[in-house]
Enzyme design. Structure first.
Site, mmCIF file in Angstrom:
data_model
loop_
_atom_site.group_PDB
_atom_site.id
_atom_site.type_symbol
_atom_site.label_atom_id
_atom_site.label_comp_id
_atom_site.label_asym_id
_atom_site.label_seq_id
_atom_site.Cartn_x
_atom_site.Cartn_y
_atom_site.Cartn_z
ATOM 1 C CD1 TRP A 135 -0.968 2.246 2.472
ATOM 2 C CD2 TRP A 135 -2.542 2.017 0.924
ATOM 3 N NE1 TRP A 135 -1.702 3.406 2.469
ATOM 4 C CE2 TRP A 135 -2.684 3.297 1.521
ATOM 5 C CE3 TRP A 135 -3.423 1.647 -0.108
ATOM 6 C CZ2 TRP A 135 -3.663 4.198 1.139
ATOM 7 C CZ3 TRP A 135 -4.405 2.554 -0.486
ATOM 8 C CH2 TRP A 135 -4.525 3.803 0.142
ATOM 9 C CD GLU A 202 3.559 -0.888 2.652
ATOM 10 O OE1 GLU A 202 2.802 -0.411 3.521
ATOM 11 O OE2 GLU A 202 3.184 -1.738 1.816
ATOM 12 C CG ASP A 235 5.802 3.771 1.870
ATOM 13 O OD1 ASP A 235 5.723 4.471 2.903
ATOM 14 O OD2 ASP A 235 4.849 3.602 1.092
ATOM 15 C CD GLN A 238 0.217 2.380 7.585
ATOM 16 O OE1 GLN A 238 -0.163 1.840 8.601
ATOM 17 N NE2 GLN A 238 -0.413 2.211 6.423
ATOM 18 C CE LYS A 264 -0.798 6.104 6.752
ATOM 19 N NZ LYS A 264 -2.136 6.695 6.659
ATOM 20 N NE ARG A 394 -4.027 -0.037 10.091
ATOM 21 C CZ ARG A 394 -4.031 0.908 9.144
ATOM 22 N NH1 ARG A 394 -2.982 1.080 8.371
ATOM 23 N NH2 ARG A 394 -5.107 1.652 8.954
#
Length: 423
Positions: A135, A202, A235, A238, A264, A394
């Site tokens: 994502w 990620e 990335d 998060q 974020k 999550r």
């Protein structure tokens, strides 16, 4: 008599209706809790959208908001402001010595778009590699880089040159690291024209199921990236800013990327993202005449919030708290897994945790079970969310979560599971 505001009527009349949103309207927040229009309080295990990393409305941040709003909010992006420079300096201080230069945007998707663009300029190539369960955003380039089909439907055609490799999933696949890597290598070899500009990964795939490829896998991908003379991009939108128990996840993995993207939590709820690159990448882009401007690039207001966020994380030792509370949370959830057969796996690092829900006494994905848990959690005042493939909870609470709040979350989940599925 004071007229009562009908928020639901406003929602139904004046907003674009999207399947991804629930008709619950929040009015205020404090620490790890938020409150809706009815006065009901919720323990927020999502940190908003993984953004309120130091909790909702910490006094230190709200004070800075007031101060900065009286000083400077916005400036033409053809210039610089001191807040942008101070934040860039701070990011250089908390990163590897080779990651020294930052540029600031609003969202993770926007930052990814910039990372893709500068990679093309620096390498002179145009292909990108990412995981098939990744994502990275929903803009055109970041959407093409994203591998999850759910977020690509009705959005095409996307740009060409994006190759998705199989995502290692240790819970559902018995393949070794070498086997997973060879499958990825073969996929790239079969699909690429040899023009790979960058590989984008990620460290923990949040939206794709809270999956954690092993360090050895990333080591092999780094070597393959070098073979293609491509840039290696992490990335960390998060995973960054202490979420995994390190300031950035790459520092624990031991692989320094050529480009680091974070967002974020960087703005503590304000729209702020960053792309951090090496001197070499910056200098090559400049030599090739690379130009890039947006209206809100490096705004002083949000950059001040980023600087205050990092200072708050350091001052309150929240990276260490994430490590300690994350270990405690994982332990308690794994104890819950022994009791409840609808929990198939508990995985994570720091305060980035995934709970895979299955059909009772099997490994079949528990889609219906996950929906029940998610719905009942909201009823019990607990905010969690399901990520693709929609049977994985999550759990990403603010980094200042306490043991008391973790106990409350686990006890509530236990009650939900007993009520819904028995022991």
């Amino acid at each position: 008599m004071k007229h009562k505001t009908d928020y639901m009527e406003m929602l139904n009349k004046f907003t674009v209706q999207l399947d991804a949103r629930e008709p619950i309207i929040f009015t205020q927040g404090n620490g790890c809790y938020v409150e809706d229009t009815t006065g009901k309080k919720y323990l927020d295990l999502t940190s908003g959208q993984v953004c309120s990393i130091v909790g909702h409305c910490p006094p230190e941040l709200t004070d800075s908001i007031c101060q900065q709003s009286k000083k400077l909010i916005h400036i033409h992006s053809g210039f610089y402001c001191e807040e942008e420079l101070l934040l860039a300096k701070k990011l250089a201080e908390i990163n590897d010595a080779s990651l020294t230069r930052s540029i600031f945007f609003n969202t993770g998707g926007e930052a990814i778009e910039f990372a893709l663009r500068i990679s093309k300029v620096v390498t002179g190539k145009f292909e990108f590699i990412s995981f098939d369960r990744s994502w990275h955003g929903m803009t055109n380039g970041s959407g093409a880089l994203t591998g999850i089909p759910d977020y690509k439907r009705n959005g095409g055609p996307f740009p060409a040159g994006f190759i998705h490799i199989p995502t290692p999933d240790s819970y559902r696949c018995d393949a070794s690291v070498n086997e997973c890597f060879e499958l990825a290598r073969q996929t790239i070899s079969n699909s690429s024209s040899g023009q790979v500009a960058a590989m984008v990964f990620e460290p923990i795939l949040a939206g794709g199921g809270m999956l954690m490829p092993p360090r050895e896998y990333f080591e092999k991908m780094r070597e393959l990236c070098d073979e293609y003379e491509a840039l290696f991009i992490f990335d960390e939108c998060q995973t960054g800013l202490g979420r995994t128990g390190s300031m950035f996840a790459y520092q624990d993995i031991g692989i320094v990327p050529d480009i680091l993207v974070t967002a974020k939590g960087l703005g503590s709820g304000f729209p702020l993202s960053a792309v951090i690159v090496s001197d070499r990448v910056s200098e090559l882009a400049q030599k090739k005449g690379f130009k890039y401007l947006t209206s809100h690039m490096g705004d002083p207001f949000v950059c001040r919030m980023g600087l205050e966020t990092i200072n708050l994380i350091q001052r309150k030792n929240l990276v260490e708290n994430a490590r300690k509370m994350g270990a405690l949370f994982l332990t308690k959830l794994r104890e819950l897994m022994k009791k409840h057969k609808v929990i198939g796996d508990v995985r994570g690092q720091g305060l980035m945790i995934g709970v895979e829900i299955v059909q009772k006494n099997s490994k079949k994905p528990g889609f219906k079970e996950g929906e029940i848990i998610n719905r009942k959690a909201m009823e019990h005042g607990l905010i969690i969310n399901l990520v693709v493939p929609h049977n994985i909870l999550r759990i990403v609470p603010p980094l200042n979560i306490s043991e008391v709040e973790i106990d409350h979350a686990v006890t509530t989940l236990d009650t939900i599971l007993v009520d819904a599925f028995g022991g």
